[in-house]
Scaffold this motif. Structure first.
Motif, PDB file in Angstrom:
ATOM      1  N   ASN A  97      38.850  27.316  47.217  1.00 30.44           N
ATOM      2  CA  ASN A  97      39.635  27.141  45.981  1.00 30.44           C
ATOM      3  C   ASN A  97      41.095  27.569  46.114  1.00 30.44           C
ATOM      4  OD1 ASN A  97      37.277  26.290  44.590  1.00 30.44           O
ATOM      5  ND2 ASN A  97      36.726  28.437  44.190  1.00 30.44           N
ATOM      6  N   SER A  98      41.548  27.912  47.321  1.00 29.10           N
ATOM      7  CA  SER A  98      42.943  28.324  47.474  1.00 29.10           C
ATOM      8  C   SER A  98      43.860  27.110  47.399  1.00 29.10           C
ATOM      9  CB  SER A  98      43.148  29.048  48.800  1.00 29.10           C
ATOM     10  OG  SER A  98      44.487  29.468  48.935  1.00 29.10           O
ATOM     11  N   SER A  99      44.923  27.229  46.618  1.00 22.62           N
ATOM     12  CA  SER A  99      45.867  26.132  46.418  1.00 22.62           C
ATOM     13  C   SER A  99      47.012  26.197  47.421  1.00 22.62           C
ATOM     14  CB  SER A  99      46.412  26.193  44.986  1.00 22.62           C
ATOM     15  OG  SER A  99      45.354  26.044  44.051  1.00 22.62           O
ATOM     16  N   ASP A 109      62.691  27.121  36.018  1.00 25.79           N
ATOM     17  CA  ASP A 109      61.474  26.321  35.861  1.00 25.79           C
ATOM     18  C   ASP A 109      60.815  26.627  34.515  1.00 25.79           C
ATOM     19  OD1 ASP A 109      62.036  25.532  38.395  1.00 25.79           O
ATOM     20  OD2 ASP A 109      60.481  26.746  39.357  1.00 25.79           O
ATOM     21  N   ARG A 110      60.137  25.636  33.972  1.00 27.25           N
ATOM     22  CA  ARG A 110      59.393  25.822  32.718  1.00 27.25           C
ATOM     23  C   ARG A 110      58.110  26.573  33.029  1.00 27.25           C
ATOM     24  NH1 ARG A 110      55.598  22.498  30.253  1.00 27.25           N
ATOM     25  NH2 ARG A 110      55.310  22.887  28.023  1.00 27.25           N
ATOM     26  N   LEU A 111      57.988  27.808  32.546  1.00 28.70           N
ATOM     27  CA  LEU A 111      56.877  28.681  32.922  1.00 28.70           C
ATOM     28  C   LEU A 111      55.531  28.098  32.542  1.00 28.70           C
ATOM     29  CD1 LEU A 111      56.414  31.507  34.201  1.00 28.70           C
ATOM     30  CD2 LEU A 111      56.216  32.375  31.873  1.00 28.70           C
ATOM     31  N   GLU A 112      55.443  27.478  31.363  1.00 31.36           N
ATOM     32  CA  GLU A 112      54.165  26.980  30.867  1.00 31.36           C
ATOM     33  C   GLU A 112      53.593  25.857  31.730  1.00 31.36           C
ATOM     34  OE1 GLU A 112      56.853  27.520  29.211  1.00 31.36           O
ATOM     35  OE2 GLU A 112      56.502  28.412  27.248  1.00 31.36           O
ATOM     36  N   ALA A 113      54.420  25.254  32.579  1.00 35.21           N
ATOM     37  CA  ALA A 113      53.926  24.175  33.429  1.00 35.21           C
ATOM     38  C   ALA A 113      52.976  24.693  34.508  1.00 35.21           C
ATOM     39  CB  ALA A 113      55.107  23.454  34.080  1.00 35.21           C
ATOM     40  N   SER A 114      53.167  25.943  34.925  1.00 38.73           N
ATOM     41  CA  SER A 114      52.347  26.496  36.014  1.00 38.73           C
ATOM     42  C   SER A 114      51.572  27.744  35.619  1.00 38.73           C
ATOM     43  CB  SER A 114      53.238  26.830  37.214  1.00 38.73           C
ATOM     44  OG  SER A 114      53.941  25.699  37.662  1.00 38.73           O
ATOM     45  N   TYR A 115      51.936  28.366  34.493  1.00 38.52           N
ATOM     46  CA  TYR A 115      51.346  29.649  34.104  1.00 38.52           C
ATOM     47  C   TYR A 115      50.738  29.567  32.706  1.00 38.52           C
ATOM     48  CZ  TYR A 115      53.926  31.859  37.953  1.00 38.52           C
ATOM     49  OH  TYR A 115      54.411  32.211  39.178  1.00 38.52           O
ATOM     50  N   THR A 164      48.827  32.269  36.748  1.00 42.34           N
ATOM     51  CA  THR A 164      48.821  30.885  37.215  1.00 42.34           C
ATOM     52  C   THR A 164      47.523  30.185  36.830  1.00 42.34           C
ATOM     53  OG1 THR A 164      47.947  31.597  39.366  1.00 42.34           O
ATOM     54  CG2 THR A 164      50.343  31.375  39.171  1.00 42.34           C
ATOM     55  N   TYR A 165      47.613  28.881  36.629  1.00 45.31           N
ATOM     56  CA  TYR A 165      46.412  28.097  36.398  1.00 45.31           C
ATOM     57  C   TYR A 165      45.592  27.990  37.681  1.00 45.31           C
ATOM     58  CZ  TYR A 165      48.737  26.546  32.085  1.00 45.31           C
ATOM     59  OH  TYR A 165      49.367  26.509  30.870  1.00 45.31           O
ATOM     60  N   LYS A 166      46.299  27.890  38.810  1.00 42.81           N
ATOM     61  CA  LYS A 166      45.628  27.694  40.091  1.00 42.81           C
ATOM     62  C   LYS A 166      45.295  29.030  40.748  1.00 42.81           C
ATOM     63  CE  LYS A 166      47.874  23.248  41.013  1.00 42.81           C
ATOM     64  NZ  LYS A 166      48.742  22.484  41.946  1.00 42.81           N
ATOM     65  N   ARG A 167      44.388  28.955  41.732  1.00 44.40           N
ATOM     66  CA  ARG A 167      43.985  30.135  42.494  1.00 44.40           C
ATOM     67  C   ARG A 167      44.586  30.081  43.895  1.00 44.40           C
ATOM     68  NH1 ARG A 167      37.834  31.709  41.218  1.00 44.40           N
ATOM     69  NH2 ARG A 167      37.680  31.050  39.052  1.00 44.40           N
ATOM     70  N   TYR A 168      44.764  31.276  44.457  1.00 52.79           N
ATOM     71  CA  TYR A 168      45.382  31.368  45.782  1.00 52.79           C
ATOM     72  C   TYR A 168      44.632  32.406  46.617  1.00 52.79           C
ATOM     73  CZ  TYR A 168      48.929  28.825  43.260  1.00 52.79           C
ATOM     74  OH  TYR A 168      49.562  27.877  42.503  1.00 52.79           O
ATOM     75  N   GLY A 169      44.610  32.169  47.925  1.00 56.62           N
ATOM     76  CA  GLY A 169      43.854  33.030  48.824  1.00 56.62           C
ATOM     77  C   GLY A 169      44.732  33.756  49.821  1.00 56.62           C
ATOM     78  N   TYR A 170      44.347  33.700  51.108  1.00 56.95           N
ATOM     79  CA  TYR A 170      45.059  34.441  52.131  1.00 56.95           C
ATOM     80  C   TYR A 170      46.478  33.903  52.299  1.00 56.95           C
ATOM     81  CZ  TYR A 170      40.371  36.012  53.465  1.00 56.95           C
ATOM     82  OH  TYR A 170      39.106  36.540  53.467  1.00 56.95           O
ATOM     83  N   GLY A 171      47.424  34.829  52.386  1.00 55.78           N
ATOM     84  CA  GLY A 171      48.813  34.443  52.566  1.00 55.78           C
ATOM     85  C   GLY A 171      49.749  35.517  52.057  1.00 55.78           C
ATOM     86  N   ARG A 172      51.011  35.140  51.902  1.00 59.43           N
ATOM     87  CA  ARG A 172      52.054  36.082  51.495  1.00 59.43           C
ATOM     88  C   ARG A 172      52.489  35.778  50.060  1.00 59.43           C
ATOM     89  NH1 ARG A 172      55.527  39.397  54.598  1.00 59.43           N
ATOM     90  NH2 ARG A 172      57.435  40.010  53.513  1.00 59.43           N
ATOM     91  N   VAL A 280      47.621  34.381  40.266  1.00 64.35           N
ATOM     92  CA  VAL A 280      48.779  35.272  40.328  1.00 64.35           C
ATOM     93  C   VAL A 280      49.155  35.676  38.899  1.00 64.35           C
ATOM     94  CG1 VAL A 280      51.182  35.508  41.046  1.00 64.35           C
ATOM     95  CG2 VAL A 280      49.592  34.160  42.435  1.00 64.35           C
ATOM     96  N   HIS A 281      49.319  36.976  38.691  1.00 61.90           N
ATOM     97  CA  HIS A 281      49.626  37.513  37.361  1.00 61.90           C
ATOM     98  C   HIS A 281      50.926  38.310  37.372  1.00 61.90           C
ATOM     99  CE1 HIS A 281      45.498  37.150  35.382  1.00 61.90           C
ATOM    100  NE2 HIS A 281      45.263  36.800  36.635  1.00 61.90           N
ATOM    101  N   PHE A 282      51.636  38.241  36.228  1.00 64.59           N
ATOM    102  CA  PHE A 282      52.731  39.163  35.920  1.00 64.59           C
ATOM    103  C   PHE A 282      52.443  39.731  34.539  1.00 64.59           C
ATOM    104  CE2 PHE A 282      54.648  36.192  38.909  1.00 64.59           C
ATOM    105  CZ  PHE A 282      55.280  37.067  39.795  1.00 64.59           C
ATOM    106  N   SER A 283      52.549  41.042  34.396  1.00 61.59           N
ATOM    107  CA  SER A 283      52.281  41.635  33.088  1.00 61.59           C
ATOM    108  C   SER A 283      53.200  42.819  32.825  1.00 61.59           C
ATOM    109  CB  SER A 283      50.813  42.082  32.975  1.00 61.59           C
ATOM    110  OG  SER A 283      50.535  43.120  33.895  1.00 61.59           O
ATOM    111  N   HIS A 284      53.436  43.054  31.533  1.00 54.91           N
ATOM    112  CA  HIS A 284      54.219  44.200  31.075  1.00 54.91           C
ATOM    113  C   HIS A 284      53.537  44.682  29.804  1.00 54.91           C
ATOM    114  CE1 HIS A 284      58.418  45.936  29.880  1.00 54.91           C
ATOM    115  NE2 HIS A 284      57.683  46.818  30.526  1.00 54.91           N
ATOM    116  N   TRP A 285      53.040  45.933  29.825  1.00 55.20           N
ATOM    117  CA  TRP A 285      52.180  46.362  28.740  1.00 55.20           C
ATOM    118  C   TRP A 285      52.211  47.879  28.564  1.00 55.20           C
ATOM    119  CZ3 TRP A 285      47.926  49.382  30.362  1.00 55.20           C
ATOM    120  CH2 TRP A 285      47.638  49.344  31.733  1.00 55.20           C
ATOM    121  N   THR A 286      51.596  48.306  27.468  1.00 51.90           N
ATOM    122  CA  THR A 286      51.305  49.722  27.236  1.00 51.90           C
ATOM    123  C   THR A 286      49.842  49.815  26.820  1.00 51.90           C
ATOM    124  OG1 THR A 286      52.013  51.746  26.120  1.00 51.90           O
ATOM    125  CG2 THR A 286      51.986  49.742  24.795  1.00 51.90           C
ATOM    126  N   GLY A 287      49.202  50.949  27.107  1.00 45.56           N
ATOM    127  CA  GLY A 287      47.770  51.051  26.904  1.00 45.56           C
ATOM    128  C   GLY A 287      47.362  51.782  25.637  1.00 45.56           C
TER     129      GLY A 287
END
Length: 333
Positions: A97-99, A109-115, A164-172, A280-287
């Motif tokens: 399933n790695s893209s 870039d329009r974020l909603e297109a990929s995230y 991201t909508y897609k999944r990613y595996g081994y890599g950088r 792949v995730h990016f988040s900014h939060w408080t708990g």
């Protein structure tokens, strides 16, 4: 009498000659046995060729070396050179399933297109606010992820996350980020999959706490079990400008980088290295209040912002344009 002395002398010399011969044969036998044992050993890691520039773990920049933090999570592995793969070792396969590779110049870039932008009406789990898509905005400097005070007792904060909508595996994996500052804040760049997607909980993290943005935290999980995490001091304040953060996730090791310099790595063939492709995730939060012992009491004013200007993934064994190239271009310009 003289003749007898000569006879005794020859006899003693003969004995020493025999002893020398026996000793020599013993030494030769031990040497040959050692070689045979070495080549017959199942663990051949000590026999592999070390890379041209060996990396030792933990790794520090040459000029301003980050020392492990005084916090409880000082679990860096013992120093060990990174071995190169054996010539006859089959090439590792990419995860299912790695893209393919991607690079996103966030803000352009329009974020909603990929995230996918996370959304909820109330706090849940250990997050202390609602996920608010409106807290993610495109600007000239990149995409901003805001944590805001809401003035609502039931929903005291709004927080931000994209995956991201897609999944990613081994890599950088790479990102150019400027971190939000203030007690109570958490900024994260990570891969994740888990039971919600029908997978084991596998994850690789880079995290920052807003209460001290001169430190960086590295984590990884496999099937819900945490590996040897670590905290390092940075030679800069991550809230004062954008920097390049990255991790290279391979089948046998994860290595984390700051501005292209390797800082930390898992042990070779660590059983906690993830094996499932994630988003792949990016988040900014408080708990929630229980989290404040870790990230501090919320004290950042009415709003705090983390900015992400680039995100990229390069599959294992490939060479594609990435955030490293963008970061170098911006520095050179």
């Amino acid at each position: 009498m003289q003749s007898s002395d000569k006879t005794d002398e020859k006899r003693w010399l003969g004995r020493f000659s025999n002893i020398d011969a026996i000793t020599g044969l013993c030494v030769l036998a031990v040497f040959l046995f050692g070689i045979a044992a070495a080549f017959s050993s199942k663990d051949t890691r000590n026999l592999t060729v070390v890379a041209d520039v060996p990396i030792y773990y933990p790794v520090a920049p040459p000029e301003a070396a980050p020392a492990p933090s005084d916090a409880a999570d000082k679990l860096a592995p013992e120093a060990a050179p990174q071995p190169a793969p054996a010539p006859d070792q089959p090439q590792a396969k990419q995860l299912a399933n790695s893209s393919p590779a991607f690079i996103s110049l966030l803000g352009d870039d329009r974020l909603e297109a990929s995230y996918y932008l996370s959304q909820s009406k109330a706090p849940r789990d250990f997050y202390g606010g609602r996920w608010a898509p409106e807290n993610i905005e495109s600007t000239a400097n990149g995409t901003t992820f805001s944590v805001k005070k809401e003035g609502n007792t039931d929903v005291p904060f709004s927080i931000a996350e994209a995956s991201t909508y897609k999944r990613y595996g081994y890599g950088r994996y790479e990102a150019i980020m400027q971190i939000g500052k203030g007690s109570g804040l958490v900024s994260a760049f990570f891969t994740y999959t888990g039971p919600y997607f029908g997978d084991p909980h596998d994850e690789v993290d880079i995290e920052f706490l807003g209460k001290d943005t001169t430190k960086i935290h590295f984590n990884y999980w496999r099937n819900g079990k945490r590996g040897k995490f670590a905290t390092f001091d940075l030679p800069f304040d991550a809230s004062e400008g954008p920097h390049l953060y990255a991790f290279e996730w391979l089948p046998d090791r994860i290595t984390w980088y700051v501005d292209g310099v390797p800082y930390y790595a898992s042990e070779l063939n660590d059983p906690f290295i993830p094996k499932t492709a994630g988003k792949v995730h990016f988040s900014h939060w408080t708990g929630i209040p229980k989290m404040r012992e870790w990230h501090g009491k919320p004290d950042f004013g009415t709003e705090a912002v983390t900015t992400v200007s680039c995100s990229s993934f390069t599959p294992m064994g490939e060479d594609k344009r990435s955030c490293s190239d963008v970061y170098k271009e911006k520095k050179n310009s």
